[in-house]
Design a protein around this motif. Structure first.
Motif, PDB file in Angstrom:
ATOM      1  N   PRO A   3       0.939  -1.249  -0.122  1.00 31.47           N
ATOM      2  CA  PRO A   3       0.055   0.378   0.137  1.00 31.47           C
ATOM      3  C   PRO A   3       0.403   1.529   0.028  1.00 31.47           C
ATOM      4  O   PRO A   3       0.396   1.973  -0.773  1.00 31.47           O
ATOM      5  CB  PRO A   3      -0.862   0.047   1.075  1.00 31.47           C
ATOM      6  CG  PRO A   3      -0.605  -1.833   1.530  1.00 31.47           C
ATOM      7  CD  PRO A   3       0.649  -2.255   0.861  1.00 31.47           C
ATOM      8  N   LYS A   4       1.992   0.856   0.792  1.00 30.37           N
ATOM      9  CA  LYS A   4       3.066   2.661   0.781  1.00 30.37           C
ATOM     10  C   LYS A   4       3.195   2.988  -0.732  1.00 30.37           C
ATOM     11  O   LYS A   4       3.395   4.276  -0.895  1.00 30.37           O
ATOM     12  CB  LYS A   4       3.727   2.509   1.406  1.00 30.37           C
ATOM     13  CG  LYS A   4       4.809   3.608   2.378  1.00 30.37           C
ATOM     14  CD  LYS A   4       5.695   3.260   3.320  1.00 30.37           C
ATOM     15  CE  LYS A   4       6.515   5.038   3.334  1.00 30.37           C
ATOM     16  NZ  LYS A   4       7.129   4.775   4.711  1.00 30.37           N
ATOM     17  N   ILE A   6       1.802   1.783  -3.446  1.00 30.82           N
ATOM     18  CA  ILE A   6       0.771   2.408  -4.628  1.00 30.82           C
ATOM     19  C   ILE A   6       0.991   3.665  -3.866  1.00 30.82           C
ATOM     20  O   ILE A   6       0.520   4.959  -5.479  1.00 30.82           O
ATOM     21  CB  ILE A   6      -0.033   1.180  -3.977  1.00 30.82           C
ATOM     22  CG1 ILE A   6      -0.073  -0.165  -4.225  1.00 30.82           C
ATOM     23  CG2 ILE A   6      -0.895   2.328  -4.061  1.00 30.82           C
ATOM     24  CD1 ILE A   6      -1.280  -1.010  -4.374  1.00 30.82           C
ATOM     25  N   LYS A   7       1.191   3.986  -2.908  1.00 35.88           N
ATOM     26  CA  LYS A   7       0.615   5.792  -2.507  1.00 35.88           C
ATOM     27  C   LYS A   7       1.847   6.402  -2.921  1.00 35.88           C
ATOM     28  O   LYS A   7       1.477   7.584  -3.448  1.00 35.88           O
ATOM     29  CB  LYS A   7       0.283   6.262  -1.124  1.00 35.88           C
ATOM     30  CG  LYS A   7      -0.947   5.857  -1.009  1.00 35.88           C
ATOM     31  CD  LYS A   7      -0.716   6.180   0.994  1.00 35.88           C
ATOM     32  CE  LYS A   7      -2.655   5.988   1.240  1.00 35.88           C
ATOM     33  NZ  LYS A   7      -3.415   6.513   1.806  1.00 35.88           N
ATOM     34  N   TYR A  10       1.377   6.964  -6.829  1.00 31.67           N
ATOM     35  CA  TYR A  10       0.194   8.199  -6.842  1.00 31.67           C
ATOM     36  C   TYR A  10       0.620   8.937  -6.654  1.00 31.67           C
ATOM     37  O   TYR A  10       0.460  10.482  -7.924  1.00 31.67           O
ATOM     38  CB  TYR A  10      -1.065   7.560  -6.153  1.00 31.67           C
ATOM     39  CG  TYR A  10      -1.787   8.201  -6.351  1.00 31.67           C
ATOM     40  CD1 TYR A  10      -2.968   8.677  -7.645  1.00 31.67           C
ATOM     41  CD2 TYR A  10      -2.016   9.858  -4.720  1.00 31.67           C
ATOM     42  CE1 TYR A  10      -3.277  10.044  -7.398  1.00 31.67           C
ATOM     43  CE2 TYR A  10      -2.768  10.495  -4.989  1.00 31.67           C
ATOM     44  CZ  TYR A  10      -3.300  10.679  -6.729  1.00 31.67           C
ATOM     45  OH  TYR A  10      -4.186  11.581  -6.677  1.00 31.67           O
ATOM     46  N   PHE A 116      -3.295   3.805  -9.544  1.00 30.11           N
ATOM     47  CA  PHE A 116      -2.868   4.051  -8.687  1.00 30.11           C
ATOM     48  C   PHE A 116      -3.439   4.396  -7.088  1.00 30.11           C
ATOM     49  O   PHE A 116      -3.393   4.226  -6.604  1.00 30.11           O
ATOM     50  CB  PHE A 116      -1.594   4.557  -8.283  1.00 30.11           C
ATOM     51  CG  PHE A 116      -0.446   3.149  -8.844  1.00 30.11           C
ATOM     52  CD1 PHE A 116      -0.231   2.730  -8.444  1.00 30.11           C
ATOM     53  CD2 PHE A 116      -0.157   3.337 -11.116  1.00 30.11           C
ATOM     54  CE1 PHE A 116       0.766   1.488  -8.772  1.00 30.11           C
ATOM     55  CE2 PHE A 116       0.474   3.071 -10.377  1.00 30.11           C
ATOM     56  CZ  PHE A 116       1.007   1.189 -10.186  1.00 30.11           C
ATOM     57  N   TRP A 117      -4.615   6.275  -8.090  1.00 31.36           N
ATOM     58  CA  TRP A 117      -5.796   6.350  -7.458  1.00 31.36           C
ATOM     59  C   TRP A 117      -6.966   5.706  -6.998  1.00 31.36           C
ATOM     60  O   TRP A 117      -6.818   4.731  -6.057  1.00 31.36           O
ATOM     61  CB  TRP A 117      -5.753   7.887  -8.223  1.00 31.36           C
ATOM     62  CG  TRP A 117      -7.234   8.462  -7.246  1.00 31.36           C
ATOM     63  CD1 TRP A 117      -7.070   9.251  -5.853  1.00 31.36           C
ATOM     64  CD2 TRP A 117      -8.589   8.719  -7.907  1.00 31.36           C
ATOM     65  NE1 TRP A 117      -8.243   9.011  -6.008  1.00 31.36           N
ATOM     66  CE2 TRP A 117      -8.991   9.285  -6.107  1.00 31.36           C
ATOM     67  CE3 TRP A 117      -8.923   8.570  -9.050  1.00 31.36           C
ATOM     68  CZ2 TRP A 117      -9.957   9.825  -7.076  1.00 31.36           C
ATOM     69  CZ3 TRP A 117     -10.891   8.924  -9.577  1.00 31.36           C
ATOM     70  CH2 TRP A 117     -10.498   9.920  -7.638  1.00 31.36           C
ATOM     71  N   LYS A 119      -6.282   2.307  -7.303  1.00 30.57           N
ATOM     72  CA  LYS A 119      -5.686   1.260  -6.194  1.00 30.57           C
ATOM     73  C   LYS A 119      -6.057   1.639  -5.152  1.00 30.57           C
ATOM     74  O   LYS A 119      -6.224   0.806  -4.036  1.00 30.57           O
ATOM     75  CB  LYS A 119      -4.799   0.751  -6.955  1.00 30.57           C
ATOM     76  CG  LYS A 119      -4.302  -0.530  -6.700  1.00 30.57           C
ATOM     77  CD  LYS A 119      -3.299  -1.272  -7.950  1.00 30.57           C
ATOM     78  CE  LYS A 119      -2.784  -2.053  -7.883  1.00 30.57           C
ATOM     79  NZ  LYS A 119      -3.664  -3.727  -7.876  1.00 30.57           N
ATOM     80  N   SER A 120      -5.188   2.710  -4.804  1.00 33.55           N
ATOM     81  CA  SER A 120      -5.488   3.514  -3.249  1.00 33.55           C
ATOM     82  C   SER A 120      -6.445   3.327  -2.920  1.00 33.55           C
ATOM     83  O   SER A 120      -6.660   2.968  -1.285  1.00 33.55           O
ATOM     84  CB  SER A 120      -4.199   4.761  -2.686  1.00 33.55           C
ATOM     85  OG  SER A 120      -4.826   5.722  -4.003  1.00 33.55           O
ATOM     86  N   GLN A 121      -7.579   3.738  -3.116  1.00 35.41           N
ATOM     87  CA  GLN A 121      -8.924   4.273  -2.934  1.00 35.41           C
ATOM     88  C   GLN A 121      -9.570   2.747  -2.311  1.00 35.41           C
ATOM     89  O   GLN A 121     -10.208   2.102  -1.247  1.00 35.41           O
ATOM     90  CB  GLN A 121      -9.958   4.783  -3.481  1.00 35.41           C
ATOM     91  CG  GLN A 121      -9.999   5.891  -3.958  1.00 35.41           C
ATOM     92  CD  GLN A 121     -10.910   6.831  -4.797  1.00 35.41           C
ATOM     93  OE1 GLN A 121     -11.312   5.973  -5.712  1.00 35.41           O
ATOM     94  NE2 GLN A 121     -11.644   7.315  -4.417  1.00 35.41           N
ATOM     95  N   LEU A 123      -7.536   0.435  -1.400  1.00 32.11           N
ATOM     96  CA  LEU A 123      -6.966  -0.452  -0.317  1.00 32.11           C
ATOM     97  C   LEU A 123      -7.703   0.200   0.936  1.00 32.11           C
ATOM     98  O   LEU A 123      -7.530  -0.507   2.147  1.00 32.11           O
ATOM     99  CB  LEU A 123      -5.986   0.076  -0.435  1.00 32.11           C
ATOM    100  CG  LEU A 123      -4.697  -0.886  -1.673  1.00 32.11           C
ATOM    101  CD1 LEU A 123      -3.030  -0.399  -1.820  1.00 32.11           C
ATOM    102  CD2 LEU A 123      -5.197  -2.486  -1.008  1.00 32.11           C
TER     103      LEU A 123
END
Length: 127
Positions: A3-4, A6-7, A10, A116-117, A119-121, A123
């Motif tokens: 997750p980190k 990905i952020k 992003y 990636f936005w 994907k982060s949402q 998560l």
């Protein structure tokens, strides 16, 4: 992917994309000669430049904020229309491949940001 990670991806891609759009917005709002030349070449009226510039400025700001998701979605949609229209306009006037590729590259960069936005949402919802 973590997750980190990905952020980080992003935010890096989104900030670089937004900076490019801020620069383009400035050129439109101030009616820089390069933009005037392009609009003349494509057959568009010059009075559109400040309007397009303000739209890009607001779109870039929308991408950098995290509170209003619908506004961000609309900004991504607006940039998508912008880059597709730029490609089509260039193709219609018969510009070469070297002028057709840049809008597609920007569209691809924007889609990386969007991917990636989302994907982060996903998560954030899952956790």
């Amino acid at each position: 992917m973590k997750p980190k990670t990905i952020k980080i991806i992003y935010w890096c891609v989104t900030i670089l994309f937004a900076l490019a759009m801020f620069g383009d917005a400035y050129g439109g709002i101030t009616e820089q000669q390069a933009g005037v030349d392009v609009l003349n070449h494509l057959g568009y009226p010059i009075y559109n430049m400040p309007m397009f510039g303000v739209a890009k400025l607001l779109g870039a700001i929308a991408l950098l904020q995290s509170r209003f998701r619908i506004i961000k979605e609309w900004a991504y949609a607006g940039f998508t229309f912008n880059f597709i229209s730029a490609f089509v306009s260039r193709a219609i006037v018969g510009d070469g491949i070297s002028l057709l590729i840049p809008p597609l590259i920007m569209l691809a960069i924007m889609f990386v940001s969007y991917f990636f936005w989302k994907k982060s949402q996903a998560l954030a919802v899952a956790s």
